[in-house]
Motif scaffolding. Structure first.
Motif, PDB file in Angstrom:
ATOM      1  N   LEU A 183       0.794  -1.236   0.000  1.00  0.00           N
ATOM      2  CA  LEU A 183       0.000   0.000   0.000  1.00  0.00           C
ATOM      3  C   LEU A 183       0.823   1.282   0.000  1.00  0.00           C
ATOM      4  N   TRP A 184       2.078   1.199   0.440  1.00  0.00           N
ATOM      5  CA  TRP A 184       2.918   2.406   0.476  1.00  0.00           C
ATOM      6  C   TRP A 184       4.310   2.111  -0.054  1.00  0.00           C
ATOM      7  N   GLY A 185       4.405   1.172  -0.996  1.00  0.00           N
ATOM      8  CA  GLY A 185       5.709   0.756  -1.494  1.00  0.00           C
ATOM      9  C   GLY A 185       6.475   1.852  -2.202  1.00  0.00           C
ATOM     10  N   ARG A 186       5.759   2.778  -2.833  1.00  0.00           N
ATOM     11  CA  ARG A 186       6.436   3.845  -3.585  1.00  0.00           C
ATOM     12  C   ARG A 186       6.900   4.994  -2.704  1.00  0.00           C
ATOM     13  N   SER A 187       6.542   4.943  -1.426  1.00  0.00           N
ATOM     14  CA  SER A 187       6.836   6.079  -0.540  1.00  0.00           C
ATOM     15  C   SER A 187       8.203   5.995   0.120  1.00  0.00           C
ATOM     16  N   GLY A 188       8.898   4.868  -0.058  1.00  0.00           N
ATOM     17  CA  GLY A 188      10.154   4.689   0.653  1.00  0.00           C
ATOM     18  C   GLY A 188       9.909   4.036   2.010  1.00  0.00           C
ATOM     19  N   HIS A 189      10.950   3.426   2.534  1.00  0.00           N
ATOM     20  CA  HIS A 189      10.786   2.602   3.731  1.00  0.00           C
ATOM     21  C   HIS A 189      10.274   3.392   4.934  1.00  0.00           C
ATOM     22  N   GLU A 190      10.937   4.479   5.277  1.00  0.00           N
ATOM     23  CA  GLU A 190      10.571   5.223   6.491  1.00  0.00           C
ATOM     24  C   GLU A 190       9.195   5.871   6.365  1.00  0.00           C
ATOM     25  N   HIS A 191       8.934   6.481   5.222  1.00  0.00           N
ATOM     26  CA  HIS A 191       7.635   7.120   5.028  1.00  0.00           C
ATOM     27  C   HIS A 191       6.528   6.070   4.992  1.00  0.00           C
ATOM     28  N   GLY A 192       6.825   4.921   4.382  1.00  0.00           N
ATOM     29  CA  GLY A 192       5.839   3.842   4.349  1.00  0.00           C
ATOM     30  C   GLY A 192       5.495   3.349   5.747  1.00  0.00           C
ATOM     31  N   ARG A 193       6.514   3.179   6.597  1.00  0.00           N
ATOM     32  CA  ARG A 193       6.267   2.747   7.974  1.00  0.00           C
ATOM     33  C   ARG A 193       5.387   3.748   8.706  1.00  0.00           C
ATOM     34  N   ALA A 194       5.694   5.022   8.536  1.00  0.00           N
ATOM     35  CA  ALA A 194       4.908   6.061   9.204  1.00  0.00           C
ATOM     36  C   ALA A 194       3.468   6.072   8.689  1.00  0.00           C
ATOM     37  N   SER A 195       3.297   5.857   7.382  1.00  0.00           N
ATOM     38  CA  SER A 195       1.945   5.841   6.799  1.00  0.00           C
ATOM     39  C   SER A 195       1.133   4.670   7.335  1.00  0.00           C
ATOM     40  N   LEU A 196       1.768   3.514   7.475  1.00  0.00           N
ATOM     41  CA  LEU A 196       1.068   2.361   8.028  1.00  0.00           C
ATOM     42  C   LEU A 196       0.677   2.615   9.477  1.00  0.00           C
ATOM     43  N   ARG A 197       1.563   3.228  10.258  1.00  0.00           N
ATOM     44  CA  ARG A 197       1.230   3.550  11.653  1.00  0.00           C
ATOM     45  C   ARG A 197       0.028   4.474  11.730  1.00  0.00           C
ATOM     46  N   ARG A 198       0.003   5.476  10.856  1.00  0.00           N
ATOM     47  CA  ARG A 198      -1.131   6.415  10.850  1.00  0.00           C
ATOM     48  C   ARG A 198      -2.419   5.697  10.462  1.00  0.00           C
ATOM     49  N   ALA A 199      -2.327   4.799   9.492  1.00  0.00           N
ATOM     50  CA  ALA A 199      -3.526   4.063   9.059  1.00  0.00           C
ATOM     51  C   ALA A 199      -4.060   3.198  10.193  1.00  0.00           C
ATOM     52  N   LEU A 200      -3.176   2.566  10.950  1.00  0.00           N
ATOM     53  CA  LEU A 200      -3.612   1.736  12.071  1.00  0.00           C
ATOM     54  C   LEU A 200      -4.220   2.598  13.183  1.00  0.00           C
ATOM     55  N   THR A 201      -3.673   3.780  13.372  1.00  0.00           N
ATOM     56  CA  THR A 201      -4.265   4.705  14.347  1.00  0.00           C
ATOM     57  C   THR A 201      -5.658   5.125  13.902  1.00  0.00           C
ATOM     58  N   ASP A 202      -5.811   5.425  12.610  1.00  0.00           N
ATOM     59  CA  ASP A 202      -7.136   5.789  12.082  1.00  0.00           C
ATOM     60  C   ASP A 202      -8.115   4.626  12.247  1.00  0.00           C
ATOM     61  N   LEU A 203      -7.628   3.415  12.025  1.00  0.00           N
ATOM     62  CA  LEU A 203      -8.469   2.239  12.180  1.00  0.00           C
ATOM     63  C   LEU A 203      -8.904   2.066  13.635  1.00  0.00           C
ATOM     64  N   ARG A 204      -7.979   2.304  14.549  1.00  0.00           N
ATOM     65  CA  ARG A 204      -8.305   2.212  15.980  1.00  0.00           C
ATOM     66  C   ARG A 204      -9.355   3.261  16.351  1.00  0.00           C
ATOM     67  N   ASN A 205      -9.214   4.466  15.817  1.00  0.00           N
ATOM     68  CA  ASN A 205     -10.194   5.523  16.105  1.00  0.00           C
ATOM     69  C   ASN A 205     -11.559   5.185  15.497  1.00  0.00           C
ATOM     70  N   LEU A 206     -11.535   4.544  14.338  1.00  0.00           N
ATOM     71  CA  LEU A 206     -12.778   4.201  13.651  1.00  0.00           C
ATOM     72  C   LEU A 206     -13.614   3.222  14.473  1.00  0.00           C
ATOM     73  N   PHE A 207     -12.951   2.226  15.066  1.00  0.00           N
ATOM     74  CA  PHE A 207     -13.686   1.185  15.779  1.00  0.00           C
ATOM     75  C   PHE A 207     -13.763   1.407  17.283  1.00  0.00           C
ATOM     76  N   GLY A 208     -12.991   2.351  17.794  1.00  0.00           N
ATOM     77  CA  GLY A 208     -13.087   2.659  19.207  1.00  0.00           C
ATOM     78  C   GLY A 208     -12.803   1.462  20.106  1.00  0.00           C
TER      79      GLY A 208
END
Length: 566
Positions: A65-90
């Motif tokens: 999902l974030w392969g073109r963003s580079g390793h560090e940016h991809g990791r950060a993007s995945l962390r943000r997505a998981l945080t958004d997912l956690r907020n979505l489901f409470g």
């Protein structure tokens, strides 16, 4: 406040419904919509819902999902997505997901897939400009279209769920119902329940079967339950049911092996034993029946794969067929095994287990002398096992197969030993890991441990379809420990099951030589050369993992004295 957070819930577990065919939709089971605005979060939910055991590694998700963003940016993007997912489901997030430093898991028992292919293509309209995602979604759509017509004919209205099940359901599932007392006989209270429980435990040692828990099976009465009820309640492919009778210390068991899909009884077996021996933990009754059941699963799978077009064959039947054919030691069967594995991997491209099996296939191609491209097949074997560990780093079977490749092809004995140890730490009942760990000790001059570990492997594999392989490597362990009579007995048993297994013939030659049965050793050498005319000591010392150790030189000398040419 989000839709998913709006009201506190009781202790009852909430279930979410995911529509993957047509336009993606997410809702609670009561119909309340859960709005997911992020396309990549929708894609991540779909990837988790279609993953074996609902699990993807963080590295895999990041690459998809974030392969073109580079390793560090991809990791950060995945962390943000998981945080958004956690907020979505409470508060429901912890019941639905499990997240750690290496992987993300969606609890599949908390979701329900809705819709059919009639609603549209898989994730219709979902477009993400990432190479990994584009390849993944095209593979999913191609697989679904291939299977659509066959599934639609058999179970219209449940096409989507059926297709997903074909991917997730890679091992045949089996239910052992409590055995009833035969009419006209009085048996000890709960004996039939005890028998089914012990058989379930024995079968559960195998990594090739999904055994329905005994607690689930005991709620059904074999005398009155319908096959449709077993299918719906237990989601089993096969069921074993029957009755028993006792007379004094004698117990007789009658068992039927039933294919739930067709309702056909594949076989009926009658087995007898001492009741006292069974109650003391004796294995004759349970082990014998478990072995028969294992062989029945393999035989039924082979029949299905041989008589129907591949798209019509369930994934678990194709996999069992591939495993069986892989170990038949004929070029034709071996080639067909690869075809079946390729078909299943196309359906389920992210299964660590399947990539592990394909790694073993390429390893066997080299070891058995069937490869015309040794370097290429060695590299391919390594690529498959490495891919398996990328998908699921803590998969015990994948670790075992990577150890096999490192030991037999790459001669990295230290890496192989670490892989086997890791595999056993994750799954102490992994018979193959114990077997290969013991064999590595045999090849590296540690006979005592070799015998201990291979004996444990054989005890853990009562129904392995390639039991001759366990006996053959057990014979090698006995040789390394100086137990030549024990080695000969295991080699003879292995040969009775598979007369063409060259490594078993080698073990038999060495055992006979050290037992001073020289003429018999020479006869076995002639048999080996008929099976493998090109075999010689120079090639053995070049290719065998034990060649660089003292034990390898001892074995080579015994074979030379028995008549194997230099």
């Amino acid at each position: 406040m989000t839709q998913a957070q709006k009201e506190p819930q009781t202790d009852e577990v909430r279930v979410i419904c995911i529509r993957l065919f047509g336009v993606f939709a997410l809702s609670w089971e009561d119909g309340d919509e859960i709005r997911v605005r992020s396309t990549k979060i929708r894609a991540m939910l779909a990837m988790l819902a279609t993953a074996p055991e609902g699990t993807r590694t963080r590295a895999w998700l990041q690459d998809m999902l974030w392969g073109r963003s580079g390793h560090e940016h991809g990791r950060a993007s995945l962390r943000r997505a998981l945080t958004d997912l956690r907020n979505l489901f409470g508060e429901d997030f912890v019941d639905l997901f499990e997240v750690n430093n290496s992987e993300v898991r969606l609890h599949l028992e908390r979701i329900r897939i809705t819709g059919t292919l009639e609603d549209g293509d898989f994730l219709e309209g979902t477009e993400i400009s990432e190479d990994g995602f584009e390849e993944w979604i095209q593979t999913q759509r191609k697989s679904n279209r291939t299977m659509l017509s066959a599934v639609a004919r058999t179970r219209p209205g449940r096409v989507a769920q059926e297709i997903l099940n074909r991917g997730l359901h890679l091992q045949p599932s089996i239910a052992i119902l409590p055995f009833a007392t035969a009419r006209g006989y009085q048996g000890p209270v709960q004996l039939g329940d005890m028998i089914s429980e012990e058989i379930s435990r024995s079968l559960s040692r195998s990594h090739m079967l999904d055994v329905i828990s005994h607690l689930s099976c005991r709620t059904l009465d074999a005398r009155s339950v319908a096959l449709e009820e077993i299918r719906e309640k237990l989601d089993a492919d096969y069921v074993v049911a029957g009755n028993y009778r006792t007379q004094g210390d004698h117990i007789t068991l009658n068992a039927d092996f039933i294919d739930i899909k067709t309702g056909r009884i594949s076989w009926t077996r009658e087995m007898s034993s001492s009741l006292a021996d069974f109650l003391r933990g004796g294995d004759d009754l349970v082990g014998g029946l478990a072995g028969e059941i294992g062989r029945a699963v393999m035989d039924t799978s082979l029949d299905l794969a041989a008589t129907a077009p591949l798209p019509d064959v369930d994934s678990h039947a194709l996999l069992m067929s591939a495993i069986t054919l892989m170990h038949r030691l004929s070029v034709q069967s071996f080639a067909k095994s690869q075809t079946y594995l390729e078909e299943v991997i196309e359906r389920v491209p992210d299964s660590a287990m399947l990539h592990g099996w394909m790694g073993k296939w390429h390893c066997l191609s080299v070891v058995q002398g069937w490869s015309s491209r040794l370097d290429e097949d060695t590299a391919t074997a390594r690529e498959y096992t490495a891919r398996a560990l990328d998908i699921q780093p803590d998969n015990s079977f994948a670790l075992t197969m990577d150890g096999l490749v490192n030991n037999n092809l790459l001669r990295r004995h230290d890496v192989a030993m670490r892989r086997y140890d890791e595999a056993i730490e994750i799954d102490p009942n992994n018979a193959m890991a114990w077997l290969l760990k013991g064999t590595l000790h045999a090849f590296t001059d540690d006979g005592a441990r070799a015998i201990t570990f291979t004996d444990r492997a054989r005890a853990l594999s009562p129904l392995d379809p390639h039991g001759y392989f366990f006996d053959a490597l057990g014979a090698a362990a006995k040789l390394s420990g100086g137990d030549y009579q024990g080695a000969l007995e295991l080699a003879d048993r292995s040969i009775r099951a598979n007369r063409r297994h060259v490594s078993t013939l080698r073990a038999r030659i060495v055992a006979l030589y050290h037992l001073d049965r020289i003429e018999e050793a020479r006869e076995s050498a002639e048999t080996l050369l008929r099976a493998d005319p090109g075999f010689n000591i120079r090639g053995y010392m070049r290719d065998h993992p034990a060649a660089e150790f003292e034990i390898g030189r001892v074995w080579a000398q015994a074979m030379r004295e028995a008549g194997i040419p230099n």
